[in-house]
Design a protein around this motif. Structure first.
Motif, mmCIF file in Angstrom:
data_model
loop_
_atom_site.group_PDB
_atom_site.id
_atom_site.type_symbol
_atom_site.label_atom_id
_atom_site.label_comp_id
_atom_site.label_asym_id
_atom_site.label_seq_id
_atom_site.Cartn_x
_atom_site.Cartn_y
_atom_site.Cartn_z
ATOM 1 N N LEU A 452 0.812 -1.150 0.077
ATOM 2 C CA LEU A 452 0.125 0.229 0.159
ATOM 3 C C LEU A 452 0.979 1.191 0.045
ATOM 4 C CD1 LEU A 452 -2.881 -0.583 2.636
ATOM 5 C CD2 LEU A 452 -2.953 -1.075 0.193
ATOM 6 N N LYS A 453 0.489 2.400 -0.928
ATOM 7 C CA LYS A 453 1.409 3.483 -1.114
ATOM 8 C C LYS A 453 0.275 4.601 -0.004
ATOM 9 C CE LYS A 453 4.216 4.376 -4.031
ATOM 10 N NZ LYS A 453 4.872 4.732 -5.303
ATOM 11 N N ILE A 454 0.595 5.129 0.770
ATOM 12 C CA ILE A 454 -0.016 6.032 1.492
ATOM 13 C C ILE A 454 0.094 7.306 0.685
ATOM 14 C CG2 ILE A 454 -0.591 7.475 3.681
ATOM 15 C CD1 ILE A 454 0.745 5.207 5.196
ATOM 16 N N ASP A 455 -0.861 7.945 0.375
ATOM 17 C CA ASP A 455 -1.022 9.105 -0.308
ATOM 18 C C ASP A 455 -0.275 10.500 0.281
ATOM 19 O OD1 ASP A 455 -2.098 10.442 -2.764
ATOM 20 O OD2 ASP A 455 -2.694 12.003 -1.344
ATOM 21 N N LEU A 484 1.114 -6.860 4.371
ATOM 22 C CA LEU A 484 1.399 -5.936 3.355
ATOM 23 C C LEU A 484 2.320 -4.781 3.607
ATOM 24 C CD1 LEU A 484 -2.126 -4.831 2.011
ATOM 25 C CD2 LEU A 484 -0.649 -6.685 1.218
ATOM 26 N N ASN A 485 3.201 -4.467 2.635
ATOM 27 C CA ASN A 485 4.175 -3.609 2.856
ATOM 28 C C ASN A 485 3.827 -2.030 2.761
ATOM 29 O OD1 ASN A 485 6.618 -5.193 3.284
ATOM 30 N ND2 ASN A 485 6.646 -5.631 1.073
ATOM 31 N N VAL A 486 4.346 -1.068 3.460
ATOM 32 C CA VAL A 486 3.730 0.311 3.246
ATOM 33 C C VAL A 486 4.926 1.295 2.753
ATOM 34 C CG1 VAL A 486 2.680 2.234 4.879
ATOM 35 C CG2 VAL A 486 1.817 -0.206 5.193
ATOM 36 N N VAL A 487 4.357 1.891 1.892
ATOM 37 C CA VAL A 487 5.427 3.198 1.220
ATOM 38 C C VAL A 487 4.546 4.483 1.632
ATOM 39 C CG1 VAL A 487 6.300 4.131 -0.800
ATOM 40 C CG2 VAL A 487 6.271 1.564 -0.519
ATOM 41 N N ALA A 488 5.621 5.288 2.259
ATOM 42 C CA ALA A 488 4.938 6.632 2.350
ATOM 43 C C ALA A 488 5.466 7.509 1.272
ATOM 44 C CB ALA A 488 5.441 7.125 3.857
ATOM 45 N N GLU A 489 4.683 8.262 0.512
ATOM 46 C CA GLU A 489 5.036 9.053 -0.568
ATOM 47 C C GLU A 489 4.927 10.632 -0.191
ATOM 48 O OE1 GLU A 489 3.254 7.799 -4.697
ATOM 49 O OE2 GLU A 489 1.390 7.835 -3.366
ATOM 50 N N GLY A 490 6.019 11.220 -0.736
ATOM 51 C CA GLY A 490 5.907 12.805 -0.324
ATOM 52 C C GLY A 490 6.663 13.070 0.782
ATOM 53 N N VAL A 491 7.612 12.235 1.209
ATOM 54 C CA VAL A 491 8.486 12.957 2.485
ATOM 55 C C VAL A 491 9.217 13.707 1.989
ATOM 56 C CG1 VAL A 491 9.808 11.849 4.345
ATOM 57 C CG2 VAL A 491 8.007 10.218 3.432
ATOM 58 N N GLU A 492 8.975 15.075 2.670
ATOM 59 C CA GLU A 492 9.897 15.989 2.058
ATOM 60 C C GLU A 492 10.832 16.853 3.263
ATOM 61 O OE1 GLU A 492 7.477 19.063 0.152
ATOM 62 O OE2 GLU A 492 7.174 17.455 -1.654
ATOM 63 N N THR A 493 10.399 16.390 4.476
ATOM 64 C CA THR A 493 11.259 16.849 5.736
ATOM 65 C C THR A 493 11.605 16.033 6.851
ATOM 66 O OG1 THR A 493 9.086 17.493 7.161
ATOM 67 C CG2 THR A 493 9.339 19.262 5.187
ATOM 68 N N ASP A 506 7.420 1.071 5.768
ATOM 69 C CA ASP A 506 8.593 0.304 5.613
ATOM 70 C C ASP A 506 9.395 1.127 4.644
ATOM 71 O OD1 ASP A 506 7.510 -2.299 6.749
ATOM 72 O OD2 ASP A 506 6.078 -2.024 5.547
ATOM 73 N N VAL A 507 8.913 1.844 3.908
ATOM 74 C CA VAL A 507 9.563 2.499 2.606
ATOM 75 C C VAL A 507 9.179 3.763 2.610
ATOM 76 C CG1 VAL A 507 10.210 2.326 0.235
ATOM 77 C CG2 VAL A 507 9.934 0.171 1.584
ATOM 78 N N ILE A 508 10.197 4.948 2.276
ATOM 79 C CA ILE A 508 9.586 6.017 1.943
ATOM 80 C C ILE A 508 10.174 6.643 0.491
ATOM 81 C CG2 ILE A 508 9.812 6.968 4.431
ATOM 82 C CD1 ILE A 508 12.635 8.265 3.402
ATOM 83 N N GLN A 509 9.674 7.429 -0.156
ATOM 84 C CA GLN A 509 10.105 8.067 -1.322
ATOM 85 C C GLN A 509 9.582 9.536 -1.258
ATOM 86 O OE1 GLN A 509 7.625 5.670 -4.297
ATOM 87 N NE2 GLN A 509 7.529 8.013 -5.169
ATOM 88 N N GLY A 510 10.495 10.411 -1.707
ATOM 89 C CA GLY A 510 10.146 11.791 -1.679
ATOM 90 C C GLY A 510 11.501 12.673 -1.830
ATOM 91 N N TYR A 511 11.274 14.202 -1.618
ATOM 92 C CA TYR A 511 12.324 15.064 -1.824
ATOM 93 C C TYR A 511 13.055 14.869 -0.926
ATOM 94 C CZ TYR A 511 9.943 17.147 -5.985
ATOM 95 O OH TYR A 511 9.185 17.335 -7.164
#
Length: 537
Positions: A452-455, A484-493, A506-511
């Motif tokens: 699941l990718k958290i918006d 299920l694995n969890v991805v957090a989108e839009g991590v910027e700070t 579990d996983v992050i993606q973002g600036y």
């Protein structure tokens, strides 16, 4: 017979002579010039491919028809059909005469001014209005469901309806204004010397009201409404073409909103439509001109502090328009169906890049690719995925396909079947933008998905909004309970990262970790990241 044909060659009207099955036996030079065809292309061909509908060659008939031209265009013609019978009264041939009445000034069916005369009158009204500082309105009208009458009752009923509709329009508009038939079931009215915009709206209301009563066509009652678009000089255009175009666009908006109403021109909307048209036309050529590219946003395993993969992000750099945001062209691609070839290109090239990284020594990475609803719903979608995996020689488990909740909910049973097939291949599946659409805990337990990718809308204010913080923690707990694995989108700070860690994502993606990278920067990024991790260790 030779003498008759010579006489027909001299006519200014186009002429075809056919036999009983519609096979063309003769075409005069006027018809050939007007249609663009040569004699060899016409003779011994059937007429049905030339016209907008099949002509009954056994009876006398006249009316309007669309002639298909050689250049793929069409031309409105007034047609007279005359059967030629032998001494026994049996029809042997048919003469079809074509009058290009657009050069005349009046429509032969309704006796109203035609497009040609309207344009002349509109130009005069423009000059007078500019000179006297007057405003006027253009009303563009279309009969709702006219095609239904034509298709079900026949063109004789359709012609009668057009005649009666023109009379109602004249009664609603009055004699001091210009009313013209543009062709088909479209009419235009020019309202002169108005005091304000309300005057034009009052006439539009009167027209809509006038169509509330049924039309009687021979012995049948028909209920037909009209949709109207209004443009006002000088506010919605200062030339005839712009005023007609803006009124026409407003009329189509009225149709989209349910018909039987009027809409005023919106210059900003029309400008947006023009920009959209430019984007669509250029997007159709973007693939073949190699204007599309992929950027890759890294995904970081929080606990291992290790790059585990990338999300492929589509980019479009046009030589004249510059970088066009995906939010501007992706919806157009989906609406026009261009998303299918573009989506195939993205999938294949993302997998090829993954293979390049493997050759550079970076194994076990994962590439995530978004699938549109149209792609997912293709009947041969699973076969396409298999073919791309085979062609690019990647491991299936290294490919992650991202779909939104809306795609799944559209047809839950079909979605489960397709996802199960993908799972059997070994492909990973993630639900993208989770929490923003049709979130249902009930369907999650049924779907064979991995992630699941958290918006990003939840992550954006997770450090200031208790609700976002609570929802992120709840989604993560639920997902882990479902394995299920969890991805957090839009991590910027850093603060967002801290809260995401506390929520056990579990996983992050973002600036905060990395912006999307051009494809030729990925290997250097992986080298630098690996060295940094080794140094910290």
């Amino acid at each position: 017979m030779h003498l008759y044909k010579e006489a027909l060659q001299q006519l200014q009207d186009g002429v075809l002579i056919t036999n009983m099955d519609g096979t063309i036996q003769f075409a005069n030079s006027t018809f050939l010039k007007r249609s663009g065809y040569s004699e060899s292309e016409i003779l011994n061909q059937k007429t049905n491919w030339l016209f907008s509908y099949t002509i009954n060659a056994t009876r006398q008939w006249q009316g309007e028809i669309e002639l298909k031209l050689k250049n793929n265009g069409t031309k409105t013609q007034w047609v007279n059909v005359s059967p030629i019978k032998d001494e026994n009264g049996i029809t042997q041939h048919t003469v079809i005469m074509f009058s290009n009445y657009e050069r005349s000034e009046f429509d032969p069916l309704t006796k109203l001014p035609n497009r040609y005369l309207l344009q002349k009158q509109l130009k005069k009204i423009l000059v007078n209005s500019q000179k006297n500082d007057k405003i006027f309105a253009v009303l563009y009208m279309d009969l709702d469901r006219f095609k239904f009458v034509n298709d079900t009752l026949g063109h004789s009923y359709g012609d009668l309806l057009l005649q009666q509709a023109s009379e109602r329009l004249k009664n609603s508009i009055g004699e001091k204004h210009v009313l013209a038939r543009m062709g088909g079931d479209e009419f235009v009215c020019v309202l002169q010397n108005l005091q304000n915009e309300a005057d034009a709206e009052n006439v539009a209301k009167s027209i809509v009201s006038g169509f509330s009563q049924p039309f009687t066509l021979h012995d049948i009652e028909i209920h037909i409404s009209t949709s109207i678009g209004i443009s006002l000089f000088p506010y919605d255009g200062d030339d005839d073409e712009t005023l007609l175009t803006n009124a026409d666009s407003a009329m189509y908006r009225a149709k989209k909103k349910g018909r039987n109403q009027y809409e005023k021109a919106n210059v900003e909307v029309n400008a947006g439509c023009f920009e959209r048209l430019i984007i669509e036309n250029n997007l159709r050529k973007a693939l073949e001109k190699n204007e599309l590219s992929l950027n890759f946003q890294p995904q970081l395993d929080i606990r291992k502090e290790k790059v585990i993969g990338f999300e492929a992000l589509l980019r479009w750099n046009h030589p004249d328009l510059g970088n066009i945001p995906p939010s501007d062209f992706i919806p157009i691609a989906e609406e026009t169906g261009l998303i299918l070839p573009i989506g195939d290109w993205v999938l294949k090239n993302a997998c090829l890049k993954l293979k390049e990284w493997e050759k550079a020594g970076f194994y076990s990475l994962r590439i995530a690719v978004n699938l549109s609803a149209q792609q997912f719903l293709q009947k041969n979608m699973v076969e396409k995925i298999k073919a791309i995996i085979k062609e690019t020689s990647i491991e299936p488990e290294c490919l992650e396909l991202e779909i939104t909740e809306g795609v799944v909910i559209h047809d839950i049973d079909s979605a489960i079947s397709v996802l199960q097939q993908l799972k059997e291949i070994g492909v990973q599946i993630s639900i993208d933008d989770f929490g923003t659409g049709y979130s249902s805990l009930n369907y999650l337990k049924e779907l064979p998905v991995n992630t699941l990718k958290i918006d990003r809308s939840f992550i954006f204010d997770i450090d200031t909004n208790p609700s976002s913080k609570a929802l992120t923690a709840a989604i993560t707990t639920m997902a882990h309970d479902l394995k299920l694995n969890v991805v957090a989108e839009g991590v910027e700070t850093y603060k967002q990262l801290s809260y995401v860690k506390k929520s056990s994502c579990d996983v992050i993606q973002g600036y905060y970790f990395s912006r999307p990278l051009p494809s030729d920067h990925v290997v250097n990024f992986l080298i630098n990241t690996r060295q940094a991790v080794q140094k910290d260790a």
